[in-house]
Scaffold this active site. Structure first.
Site, PDB file in Angstrom:
ATOM      1  N   GLY A 222      -3.230   5.983  10.840  1.00 56.73           N
ATOM      2  CA  GLY A 222      -2.090   5.558  11.078  1.00 56.73           C
ATOM      3  C   GLY A 222      -1.967   4.545   9.971  1.00 56.73           C
ATOM      4  O   GLY A 222      -2.703   4.589   8.892  1.00 56.73           O
ATOM      5  N   SER A 223      -1.136   3.282  10.022  1.00 61.69           N
ATOM      6  CA  SER A 223      -0.860   2.507   9.277  1.00 61.69           C
ATOM      7  C   SER A 223      -2.140   1.483   9.122  1.00 61.69           C
ATOM      8  O   SER A 223      -1.907   0.872   8.053  1.00 61.69           O
ATOM      9  CB  SER A 223       0.340   1.671   9.713  1.00 61.69           C
ATOM     10  N   THR A 224      -2.951   1.721   9.719  1.00 61.36           N
ATOM     11  CA  THR A 224      -4.223   0.861   9.374  1.00 61.36           C
ATOM     12  C   THR A 224      -4.727   1.345   7.952  1.00 61.36           C
ATOM     13  O   THR A 224      -5.621   0.501   7.634  1.00 61.36           O
ATOM     14  CB  THR A 224      -5.341   0.800  10.371  1.00 61.36           C
ATOM     15  N   LYS A 226      -3.067   1.684   5.660  1.00 60.63           N
ATOM     16  CA  LYS A 226      -2.494   1.140   4.319  1.00 60.63           C
ATOM     17  C   LYS A 226      -3.374  -0.002   3.977  1.00 60.63           C
ATOM     18  O   LYS A 226      -3.034  -0.331   2.649  1.00 60.63           O
ATOM     19  CB  LYS A 226      -1.106   0.638   4.834  1.00 60.63           C
ATOM     20  N   SER A 281       5.090  -2.786   7.487  1.00 60.14           N
ATOM     21  CA  SER A 281       4.398  -1.507   7.565  1.00 60.14           C
ATOM     22  C   SER A 281       5.244  -0.322   6.822  1.00 60.14           C
ATOM     23  O   SER A 281       5.432   0.515   7.450  1.00 60.14           O
ATOM     24  CB  SER A 281       3.882  -1.115   9.037  1.00 60.14           C
TER      25      SER A 281
END
Length: 493
Positions: A222-224, A226, A281
């Site tokens: 997921g957004s980790t 990024k 995010s």
């Protein structure tokens, strides 16, 4: 000698020669493999004829040995015992008289049983003096307080894992997986041991308690992820500052499609700076960054962090995945931690560790040293640099962005008084068309007033019992990360 007798003599001589060759082959060429073959009962008898050496955490054994009580019906004299077995199982693995050994119990079996070649002279001396044979010890890098904080934090949720690293060395400080199992419950050969083993198998327990989720399970990050995409943008000069506005329309249509990449909620993502994009995010910003950089540059950066390669701690960790041969829209989705992107908790701990260590990624390891029975060091692990995913300058830019996430963004639950914390939340889609409850992620590091970073943490939670709207990295995973970081900090005071 007549001809028939000569032929018989030659034939007999060839038979004797064949027997001699076979005998020498077995005694010299195959001796070691036969001696150590798991089907050789003598191997198992020898393994459990003396107490095993211990696996050590913080100077205290977390394992032991006990005499087998089977009324003389078992030729295996000692069996393994474990202290807080479920908490430490992802580190120790198990040593079972019936079912073999895994992880450190297997990898360092020769040391623990006292059969390692480096103990030859010690064993010879003990034999001469009549002293019982002893196993050596495996001294780990683990921090007991951090492990307890990690395991206790996961207990309140369905499934999950935590990995904590020391960024400057790569030492593994915590390695927790939940649900877990007690290796003591099937260490022997009784019917109760067999029943306990059977109960733990995945076909009998769908929660799969024997799966080491910290090392062997890959999740969409997921957004980790990024954080990796931001590193790629900085390293490739796409943006040179955390506060430079990006060229990011909202909505943004993914290339080659008519489909917009959605953001979560009404958040300010249009042309946002990378700092604000990480704080909020923004999928549009980081999806477009990945698409603009292209697959090759994104793949190169992901692999610098350790993706697409198994890690050995020395326990093997599955390879995390960032695909090649993707369409531009798929690169965009992968750059926000979706599509085929998948990571172990260890991998995401490596990512945040490298950022915290000013761009230097250290090889993760959990065995500090191997000891002889008299506590002499036989082998000492030296920290080893794996790669440089970021320059020091770019790592510090990314640190400032992650610190904003914790100070003013979605990671506020990880704040620690008197300590600078950087982090990134993630809520990863799960199932076809996001039909399953998502995974909650949080990655973070702690920075002390002197600038040192004692700990970096990755947490993933699969909470089947939580309401869907309550599942978030900041809500479920960040408090666990905070407690683990606090435990490491307190242990150093």
């Amino acid at each position: 000698m007549n001809k028939p007798l000569r032929r018989i003599a030659i034939f007999c001589g060839l038979l004797v020669l064949t027997l001699l060759i076979r005998d020498n082959w077995l005694q010299y060429v195959k001796a070691d493999s036969l001696k150590n073959d798991e089907l050789n009962r003598r191997v198992t008898i020898a393994r459990y004829s003396v107490p095993r050496g211990d696996i050590i955490v913080g100077g205290t054994p977390i394992t032991g040995s006990a005499e087998t009580d089977t009324n003389g019906l078992n030729d295996l004299k000692y069996k393994r015992t474990y202290k807080d077995g479920p908490m430490w199982a992802p580190v120790t693995g198990y040593a079972s008289q019936s079912f073999g050994a895994t992880q450190l119990e297997s990898i360092d079996d020769q040391i623990l049983t006292g059969n390692d070649d480096r103990l030859f002279f010690r064993n010879t001396l003990d034999m001469i003096t009549g002293k019982p044979k002893q196993g050596g010890n495996v001294v780990t890098t683990l921090n007991a307080a951090a492990q307890k904080a990690a395991f206790d934090g996961l207990k309140g949720h369905g499934k999950g894992a935590v990995v904590a690293l020391e960024p400057s060395t790569g030492k593994i400080l915590a390695l927790a997986s939940y649900p877990s199992y007690d290796p003591s419950s099937f260490a022997g050969t009784s019917s109760a041991d067999a029943k306990a083993w059977k109960k733990l198998l995945k076909e009998n327990d769908p929660s799969d308690p024997m799966l080491n989720r910290a090392l062997r399970e890959t999740y969409p990050p997921g957004s980790t992820f990024k954080v990796v995409t931001a590193a790629a943008a900085l390293e490739n000069g796409l943006y040179t500052s955390a506060d430079e506005h990006t060229d990011s329309p909202d909505p943004w249509i993914m290339p080659g499609t008519t489909t917009p990449l959605p953001n979560e909620g009404n958040i300010p993502c249009k042309n946002a700076t990378m700092r604000e994009a990480l704080r909020w995010s923004c999928n549009t910003v980081f999806g477009k960054i990945g698409s603009t950089l292209g697959q090759k540059k994104m793949l190169d950066e992901a692999e610098k962090f350790g993706f697409n390669k198994e890690q050995f701690t020395p326990v093997r960790a599955n390879a995390s995945n960032f695909s090649d041969h993707m369409e531009p829209s798929q690169v965009a989705q992968s750059s926000i931690g979706q599509f085929n992107t998948a990571a172990t908790p260890l991998q995401m701990a490596m990512v945040v560790s490298a950022v915290a260590n000013d761009g230097k990624l250290m090889k993760p390891y959990m065995v500090d040293k191997l000891q002889s029975p008299n506590l002499d060091t036989l082998e000492q692990t030296q920290p080893e640099e794996l790669s440089r995913p970021l320059s020091s300058k770019n790592a510090q830019i990314l640190q400032s962005m992650m610190e904003t996430v914790v100070k003013d963004g979605t990671g506020k639950n990880a704040q620690i008084s008197g300590v600078t914390v950087g982090g990134k939340t993630g809520t990863a889609q799960h199932g076809v068309n996001n039909s399953e409850k998502p995974y909650a992620w949080f990655i973070s590091y702690a920075k002390m007033p002197d600038g040192s970073s004692p700990v970096a943490v990755a947490v993933v939670v699969e909470d089947d019992a939580a309401s869907r709207q309550d599942i978030s990295g900041g809500g479920l995973a960040a408090p666990i990360a905070k407690n683990v970081m606090q435990a490491v900090i307190n242990s150093k005071k």
